[in-house]
Design a protein around this motif. Structure first.
Motif, PDB file in Angstrom:
ATOM      1  N   LEU A  64       0.842  -1.192   0.000  1.00 20.91           N
ATOM      2  CA  LEU A  64       0.000   0.000   0.000  1.00 20.91           C
ATOM      3  C   LEU A  64       0.875   1.238   0.000  1.00 20.91           C
ATOM      4  O   LEU A  64       1.785   1.353   0.824  1.00 20.91           O
ATOM      5  CB  LEU A  64      -0.904   0.030   1.237  1.00 20.91           C
ATOM      6  CG  LEU A  64      -1.785  -1.185   1.480  1.00 20.91           C
ATOM      7  CD1 LEU A  64      -2.602  -0.982   2.749  1.00 20.91           C
ATOM      8  CD2 LEU A  64      -2.697  -1.438   0.304  1.00 20.91           C
ATOM      9  N   GLY A  65       0.598   2.145  -0.921  1.00 22.39           N
ATOM     10  CA  GLY A  65       1.339   3.402  -0.962  1.00 22.39           C
ATOM     11  C   GLY A  65       2.829   3.248  -1.166  1.00 22.39           C
ATOM     12  O   GLY A  65       3.603   4.155  -0.876  1.00 22.39           O
ATOM     13  N   GLY A  66       3.266   2.099  -1.631  1.00 24.17           N
ATOM     14  CA  GLY A  66       4.684   1.872  -1.892  1.00 24.17           C
ATOM     15  C   GLY A  66       5.514   1.563  -0.661  1.00 24.17           C
ATOM     16  O   GLY A  66       6.707   1.296  -0.767  1.00 24.17           O
ATOM     17  N   THR A  67       4.903   1.597   0.547  1.00 23.70           N
ATOM     18  CA  THR A  67       5.702   1.393   1.759  1.00 23.70           C
ATOM     19  C   THR A  67       5.147   0.329   2.696  1.00 23.70           C
ATOM     20  O   THR A  67       5.903  -0.338   3.378  1.00 23.70           O
ATOM     21  CB  THR A  67       5.818   2.709   2.560  1.00 23.70           C
ATOM     22  OG1 THR A  67       4.500   3.170   2.895  1.00 23.70           O
ATOM     23  CG2 THR A  67       6.548   3.779   1.759  1.00 23.70           C
ATOM     24  N   ARG A  68       3.857   0.177   2.792  1.00 28.21           N
ATOM     25  CA  ARG A  68       3.253  -0.738   3.767  1.00 28.21           C
ATOM     26  C   ARG A  68       2.986  -2.082   3.098  1.00 28.21           C
ATOM     27  O   ARG A  68       2.164  -2.175   2.195  1.00 28.21           O
ATOM     28  CB  ARG A  68       1.955  -0.147   4.308  1.00 28.21           C
ATOM     29  CG  ARG A  68       1.317  -0.998   5.390  1.00 28.21           C
ATOM     30  CD  ARG A  68      -0.003  -0.426   5.860  1.00 28.21           C
ATOM     31  NE  ARG A  68       0.082   0.958   6.249  1.00 28.21           N
ATOM     32  CZ  ARG A  68       0.280   1.411   7.483  1.00 28.21           C
ATOM     33  NH1 ARG A  68       0.403   0.551   8.460  1.00 28.21           N
ATOM     34  NH2 ARG A  68       0.335   2.694   7.733  1.00 28.21           N
ATOM     35  N   ASN A  69       3.659  -3.131   3.570  1.00 25.90           N
ATOM     36  CA  ASN A  69       3.457  -4.483   3.035  1.00 25.90           C
ATOM     37  C   ASN A  69       2.472  -5.230   3.922  1.00 25.90           C
ATOM     38  O   ASN A  69       2.636  -5.261   5.136  1.00 25.90           O
ATOM     39  CB  ASN A  69       4.780  -5.254   2.984  1.00 25.90           C
ATOM     40  CG  ASN A  69       5.737  -4.650   1.986  1.00 25.90           C
ATOM     41  OD1 ASN A  69       5.344  -4.336   0.872  1.00 25.90           O
ATOM     42  ND2 ASN A  69       6.980  -4.471   2.379  1.00 25.90           N
ATOM     43  N   LEU A  70       1.479  -5.842   3.289  1.00 24.25           N
ATOM     44  CA  LEU A  70       0.445  -6.565   4.021  1.00 24.25           C
ATOM     45  C   LEU A  70       0.234  -7.946   3.437  1.00 24.25           C
ATOM     46  O   LEU A  70       0.347  -8.140   2.217  1.00 24.25           O
ATOM     47  CB  LEU A  70      -0.896  -5.821   3.953  1.00 24.25           C
ATOM     48  CG  LEU A  70      -0.962  -4.425   4.532  1.00 24.25           C
ATOM     49  CD1 LEU A  70      -2.317  -3.812   4.253  1.00 24.25           C
ATOM     50  CD2 LEU A  70      -0.698  -4.463   6.020  1.00 24.25           C
TER      51      LEU A  70
END
Length: 190
Positions: A64-70
């Motif tokens: 998400l948004g290039g930074t948050r990995n889920l």
């Protein structure tokens, strides 16, 4: 008289060679026709191996948004693959949450490639917040994304292993979502 026999022998040899060429030509034509029919039947059988009803489950990661990995929640459901026309299959996904998605697909050998389709993807994650008193709390965030789904799969016995990509954005903020490592396994109902 000798000249007449020599000319007759040349004529007989020519006729024999011509008949042999005609027979060979007929044999090659027949062989070509058989080869074309075998290829056509093999293509038809390839489509037939994919047609049917499957149980599926997906898993994977998104950013998400290039930074948050889920890690995505597992999606489960039923997949039905039907013949749409002689060269196209239709995939119908019935997710357990009640969503239904359809797309067309083509088959080449043991690989099935489906056309991109759009779906609504809800992503939930916890945000850890620090308190002014020194503690932390976890708050659940839920966001809805409109994503384009791309993919292809390979059939193995009675299962298809799809490699899928998501590309989309959050409905209100426009935050980007990318998923390149998503696997969907569909096992044929027997």
């Amino acid at each position: 008289m000798g000249e007449y026999l020599l000319q007759q022998k040349k004529s007989t040899t020519f006729v024999a060679k011509y008949n042999h060429f005609t027979t060979m030509q007929k044999f090659l034509s027949f062989l070509s026709l058989v080869s074309i029919l075998v290829c056509f039947c093999a293509c038809e059988n390839t489509h037939d191996t994919f047609i049917g009803e499957y149980h599926y489950q997906s898993s994977g990661n998104v950013t998400l948004g290039g930074t948050r990995n889920l890690i995505l929640d597992h999606e489960k459901g039923t997949l039905e693959i039907i013949q749409k026309d002689p060269t196209t299959l239709m995939l119908i996904f019935f997710a357990e949450d009640g969503s239904t998605y359809t797309t067309d697909a083509t088959v080449e050998g043991n690989t099935i490639t489906f056309n991109p389709f759009n779906k609504l993807l809800t992503v939930s994650y916890y945000v850890t917040e620090s308190s002014l008193l020194g503690g932390t709390t976890n708050r659940l965030e839920t966001e809805d994304y409109q994503v384009a789904v791309y993919g292809m799969g390979t059939i193995h016995s009675n299962a298809i292993v799809f490699t899928i990509q998501y590309n989309g954005e959050e409905l209100t903020s426009g935050q980007k979502l990318v998923g390149n490592n998503i696997t969907l396994i569909a096992k044929k109902k027997i």
